[in-house]
Design a protein around this motif. Structure first.
Motif, PDB file in Angstrom:
ATOM      1  N   VAL A  54       2.246   2.160  -3.395  1.00 37.40           N
ATOM      2  CA  VAL A  54       1.352   2.411  -4.072  1.00 37.40           C
ATOM      3  C   VAL A  54       1.058   3.925  -4.067  1.00 37.40           C
ATOM      4  CG1 VAL A  54      -1.450   2.524  -5.030  1.00 37.40           C
ATOM      5  CG2 VAL A  54      -0.044   0.192  -4.892  1.00 37.40           C
ATOM      6  N   ASN A  55       0.510   4.508  -2.392  1.00 34.52           N
ATOM      7  CA  ASN A  55       0.779   5.976  -2.113  1.00 34.52           C
ATOM      8  C   ASN A  55       1.742   6.145  -2.232  1.00 34.52           C
ATOM      9  OD1 ASN A  55      -1.771   4.904  -1.797  1.00 34.52           O
ATOM     10  ND2 ASN A  55      -1.409   4.996   0.129  1.00 34.52           N
ATOM     11  N   ARG A 114      -1.184   8.442  -8.142  1.00 36.74           N
ATOM     12  CA  ARG A 114      -2.572   7.968  -8.853  1.00 36.74           C
ATOM     13  C   ARG A 114      -2.563   7.379 -10.033  1.00 36.74           C
ATOM     14  NH1 ARG A 114      -5.447  12.379  -4.411  1.00 36.74           N
ATOM     15  NH2 ARG A 114      -4.372  12.179  -2.287  1.00 36.74           N
ATOM     16  N   THR A 141      -5.777   3.587  -0.203  1.00 33.03           N
ATOM     17  CA  THR A 141      -5.514   3.742  -1.254  1.00 33.03           C
ATOM     18  C   THR A 141      -6.514   4.700  -1.726  1.00 33.03           C
ATOM     19  OG1 THR A 141      -6.553   1.370  -2.732  1.00 33.03           O
ATOM     20  CG2 THR A 141      -4.043   1.510  -1.972  1.00 33.03           C
ATOM     21  N   SER A 157      -7.499   5.632  -6.484  1.00 37.75           N
ATOM     22  CA  SER A 157      -7.206   5.198  -7.851  1.00 37.75           C
ATOM     23  C   SER A 157      -8.874   6.057  -8.531  1.00 37.75           C
ATOM     24  CB  SER A 157      -6.804   3.671  -8.311  1.00 37.75           C
ATOM     25  OG  SER A 157      -7.888   3.339  -7.702  1.00 37.75           O
ATOM     26  N   ILE A 202       0.770  -0.865  -0.089  1.00 36.22           N
ATOM     27  CA  ILE A 202      -0.079  -0.167   0.218  1.00 36.22           C
ATOM     28  C   ILE A 202       0.751   0.984   0.217  1.00 36.22           C
ATOM     29  CG2 ILE A 202      -1.772   1.518   1.411  1.00 36.22           C
ATOM     30  CD1 ILE A 202      -3.110  -1.171   2.560  1.00 36.22           C
TER      31      ILE A 202
END
Length: 476
Positions: free
Chosen positions: A372-373, A377, A398, A400, A369
């Protein structure tokens, strides 16, 4: 491809706007007729469009083109026809107390904006033209279309075919190269929708800003695919393989990279390899497998692989029949899976848009996570797993554009869900009622009662006791 002058495009825009203004208000039946002509066009010329797309790509699966461009075009039109009467109804809103008790009324009317500019990309040149056009028509607009110069045959066919079904003051197709595209985006449309790369989207936004044109940007990005420890790995790998190999990975929503638990990396990779092999036992002469769009794009993709290998990544070429791609004049590429990747590699910095799949490992879901962060985005996010708690943790922590759980890409196929990105992956959305509203102006209408509200509430000078009562009551 010959450029179209800005003057020619501006004249077309003025013609459409004049026709739009003169025709107001248009009945829903007029909108429905335009949509019905779209369906007739796709049914009559769909196979022809599929052949043109294949010629533009060097080879593109005919069945894929029918499923990803022609069939969804008809579906999106039918969806709009089914729902637009409901979408177009005025919505009652509540006037502030006590105005409603005194007879005041408020509503929102969803009215057409006028002329919508649509810039469509090369990867799904028909589908990503027709879907926004259907919603622009459903909302009561006229449209100017700028298809991609990279799919020249398809774009020219579009110009020829649209002219048979629509008057120029309903739809105009503009063909041309980069200069035409730049000039098109600088026109004073009533709304502009652009689908394409984030880097180009920035220029589109700048061009539209000079005329204060509202813009919807459908961009892309690096859509992560997270395997949870509870994932059914074989099924997950097959679904990732399908999403990555469709259109040779040239999809804004393609799974861009995989995040898998350390101990599951070999199993996850093997599941993808097996998934590819079962769908595409051969590649070079396989009519089901699509080519990379052109030589320049193929060289860019090979450069990403070479850069990653030079910086320490290991490459696994998924080539089930062991074919020699160096002996062909075409641009087909096998899937290359990369392990040991890091953010210094170009493949982890920009959207891949082709058959390359980096794999990163993680120890705990928080690590995945956080990764991704720490990046832009994405347009899509994919989670595979049966652990509901972990799934919700991923979704809650998250951001998106959209999400598909236990598969990839599929959320874009749901007509009733809005489709769009967030931040660098896009601005605004279409599909569903949200698309109708994107291409509509939400016009507030308030009707004042016969009672003298201004005097009653002390809103009119000279101010006095009534004014003080109103202030006191509203400050509670």
């Amino acid at each position: 491809m010959q450029e179209t002058s800005r003057e020619t495009m501006l004249a077309a825009l003025e013609q459409q706007r004049a026709a739009f203004t003169a025709a107001r208000p248009e009945e829903l039946a007029v909108r429905n007729d335009r949509l019905e002509r779209c369906v007739a066009m796709m049914k009559t010329h769909g196979e022809e469009f599929a052949r043109a797309m294949s010629a533009d790509f060097g080879h593109r699966s005919h069945e894929q083109s029918m499923m990803t461009d022609i069939m969804p075009s008809v579906g999106s039109v039918r969806y709009c026809q089914k729902h637009m009467a409901k979408w177009a109804k005025a919505e009652k809103r509540k006037p502030n107390f006590p105005l409603g008790l005194l007879g005041a009324k408020a509503e929102v009317r969803y009215e057409p904006k006028g002329v919508v500019g649509i810039v469509s990309p090369w990867n799904f040149p028909v589908g990503l033209t027709m879907a926004p056009l259907a919603q622009a028509f459903a909302a009561g607009n006229r449209a100017m279309l700028k298809p991609s110069e990279f799919t020249e045959r398809t774009s020219q066919l579009m110009a020829d075919v649209f002219a048979r079904y629509f008057a120029a003051d309903e739809v105009t197709v503009v063909t041309g190269g980069p200069q035409t595209g730049q000039d098109f985006c600088s026109l004073p449309f009533d709304h502009l929708l652009f689908t394409g790369a984030t880097s180009i989207g920035r220029h589109v936004l700048h061009a539209a800003a000079d005329n204060l044109v509202p813009v919807t940007l459908e961009l892309g990005g690096k859509s992560p695919t997270i395997f949870g420890r509870s994932a059914e790995v074989k099924r997950a790998g097959e679904r990732v393989a399908l999403g990555k190999m469709l259109n040779a990975g040239q999809i804004c929503l393609a799974p861009d990279y995989m995040l898998v638990p350390e101990e599951m990396q070999a199993q996850a990779i093997d599941s993808v390899v097996q998934g590819v092999s079962s769908m595409y036992p051969t590649l070079l002469s396989n009519d089901d497998y699509t080519s990379v769009i052109n030589g320049r794009h193929r060289e860019r993709l090979q450069g990403l692989i070479d850069d990653a290998k030079a910086k320490g990544a290991e490459a696994i070429e998924v080539n089930p029949a062991g074919e020699d791609f160096s002996t062909t004049n075409g641009n087909k590429m096998p899937l290359t899976i990369l392990t040991g990747v890091n953010d210094d590699m170009k493949v982890m910095q920009d959207e891949i848009f082709g058959p390359i799949l980096p794999v990163k490992t993680y120890r705990g879901i928080d690590e995945a996570i956080d990764y991704v962060n720490a990046h832009d985005r994405p347009l899509g996010l994919y989670y595979f797993g049966e652990d509901a708690g972990e799934r919700e943790t991923v979704l809650n922590r998250t951001i998106s554009g959209g999400v598909t759980v236990n598969d990839v890409i599929f959320h874009v196929s749901i007509d009733d869900l809005p489709f769009g990105g967030v931040g660098p992956s896009g601005m605004g959305s279409y599909h569903g009622v949200e698309g109708f509203r994107t291409f509509s102006h939400a016009r507030s209408v308030y009707r004042q009662p016969k009672r003298d509200i201004a005097a009653l509430a002390g809103l009119r000078p000279p101010y006095g006791k009534a004014t003080q009562r109103t202030i006191k009551s509203q400050m509670k």
